[in-house]
Motif scaffolding. Structure first.
Motif, PDB file in Angstrom:
ATOM      1  N   LEU A   1       6.818  -7.743  -8.969  1.00 27.89           N
ATOM      2  CA  LEU A   1       6.905  -6.610  -9.884  1.00 27.89           C
ATOM      3  C   LEU A   1       7.037  -5.328  -9.079  1.00 27.89           C
ATOM      4  N   GLU A   2       8.053  -4.520  -9.397  1.00 25.87           N
ATOM      5  CA  GLU A   2       8.188  -3.220  -8.740  1.00 25.87           C
ATOM      6  C   GLU A   2       7.058  -2.310  -9.202  1.00 25.87           C
ATOM      7  N   ALA A   3       6.387  -1.691  -8.238  1.00 27.02           N
ATOM      8  CA  ALA A   3       5.219  -0.870  -8.556  1.00 27.02           C
ATOM      9  C   ALA A   3       5.554   0.292  -9.479  1.00 27.02           C
ATOM     10  N   ASN A   4       6.777   0.824  -9.358  1.00 23.60           N
ATOM     11  CA  ASN A   4       7.110   2.001 -10.174  1.00 23.60           C
ATOM     12  C   ASN A   4       7.123   1.694 -11.667  1.00 23.60           C
TER      13      ASN A   4
ATOM     14  N   MET B   1      -1.869  -6.017   1.064  1.00 18.93           N
ATOM     15  CA  MET B   1      -1.052  -6.517   2.164  1.00 18.93           C
ATOM     16  C   MET B   1      -0.426  -5.317   2.867  1.00 18.93           C
ATOM     17  N   LEU B   2      -0.932  -5.018   4.062  1.00 17.58           N
ATOM     18  CA  LEU B   2      -0.511  -3.809   4.765  1.00 17.58           C
ATOM     19  C   LEU B   2       0.363  -4.149   5.963  1.00 17.58           C
TER      20      LEU B   2
ATOM     21  N   GLY C   1       5.004  -4.677  -5.399  1.00 13.21           N
ATOM     22  CA  GLY C   1       5.514  -4.126  -4.157  1.00 13.21           C
ATOM     23  C   GLY C   1       6.467  -2.965  -4.340  1.00 13.21           C
ATOM     24  N   HIS C   2       6.932  -2.474  -3.210  1.00 12.51           N
ATOM     25  CA  HIS C   2       7.905  -1.388  -3.156  1.00 12.51           C
ATOM     26  C   HIS C   2       9.254  -1.903  -3.667  1.00 12.51           C
TER      27      HIS C   2
ATOM     28  N   PHE D   1       0.813  -1.222   0.000  1.00  9.89           N
ATOM     29  CA  PHE D   1       0.000   0.000   0.000  1.00  9.89           C
ATOM     30  C   PHE D   1       0.847   1.272   0.000  1.00  9.89           C
ATOM     31  N   ASP D   2       1.597   1.498   1.078  1.00 10.02           N
ATOM     32  CA  ASP D   2       2.367   2.737   1.221  1.00 10.02           C
ATOM     33  C   ASP D   2       3.439   2.850   0.141  1.00 10.02           C
TER      34      ASP D   2
END
Length: 203
Positions: A196-199, A120-121, A179-180, A17-18
């Protein structure tokens, strides 16, 4: 890989999330703004000056320890830590949190395809739930299945992912974890987890 290919290849999607679905800074800065307003009322201190310091300090050092640095800089009473912590957990934000455009479009395409979306937090569940409730989901909230990693106890990211998959009969080969970037070194390539990197979805 284009998002359409991810949809074709995977049936379940697990997201952090973050700083993955939204910029966490947007939450922190609104808390700092309200805390500065509170201190101005309680101590007759200039809220603008205090907020400017907290913004600059956040950019230089991040959120961790920001209350201590602010307290020292402005000689604030330790008693205000309680107020700051309560704001962090339960704040009513002036503005809703907005998802990154690319991630919102991806979530919408997953929902339209009728596939599973898990959040998933990590961190304080009370604060994380507060963030979720104040995020503009554009109708996506009904498609989300939310898990707080604290409920799983002390275990690795990989174990958390397999716990979520296990609860829903999802196969690792058919699941994508978004994810991050910091997760890259925590996911063992031999684990079978597709990461997979979110960016890469921000464009």
């Amino acid at each position: 890989m284009e998002t359409a290919q991810y949809l074709h290849k995977y049936n379940s999607f697990i997201f952090e999330f973050d700083d993955v679905l939204y910029p966490e800074k947007d939450y922190f800065l609104q808390v700092y703004y309200l805390f500065a307003q509170f201190i101005e009322y309680a101590e007759q201190r200039d809220a603008t000056e205090l907020l400017a310091f907290m913004k600059s300090d956040f950019d230089s050092h991040g959120h961790e320890g920001i209350f201590d640095r602010t307290m020292f800089h402005f000689n604030l009473d330790e008693k205000y830590r309680v107020n700051f912590d309560l704001l962090m957990q339960n704040v009513k934000l002036p503005l809703k949190l907005l998802l990154f455009d690319g991630l919102m479009r991806f979530l919408q395409s997953i929902a339209e395809a009728g596939k599973q979306i898990f959040l998933m937090l990590s961190g304080d569940p009370v604060m994380q739930l507060n963030k979720i409730r104040q995020t503009e989901w554009n109708g996506l909230e009904v498609h989300l299945i939310v898990y707080f990693t604290e409920e799983f106890g002390e275990q690795s990211t990989e174990a958390n992912l397999f716990t979520i998959m296990g609860k829903h009969g999802a196969k690792a080969i058919e699941t994508l974890f978004v994810g991050h970037p910091s997760q890259a070194i925590l996911i063992n390539p031999s684990s079978g987890i597709n990461y997979l990197e979110a960016n890469k979805l921000l464009a």
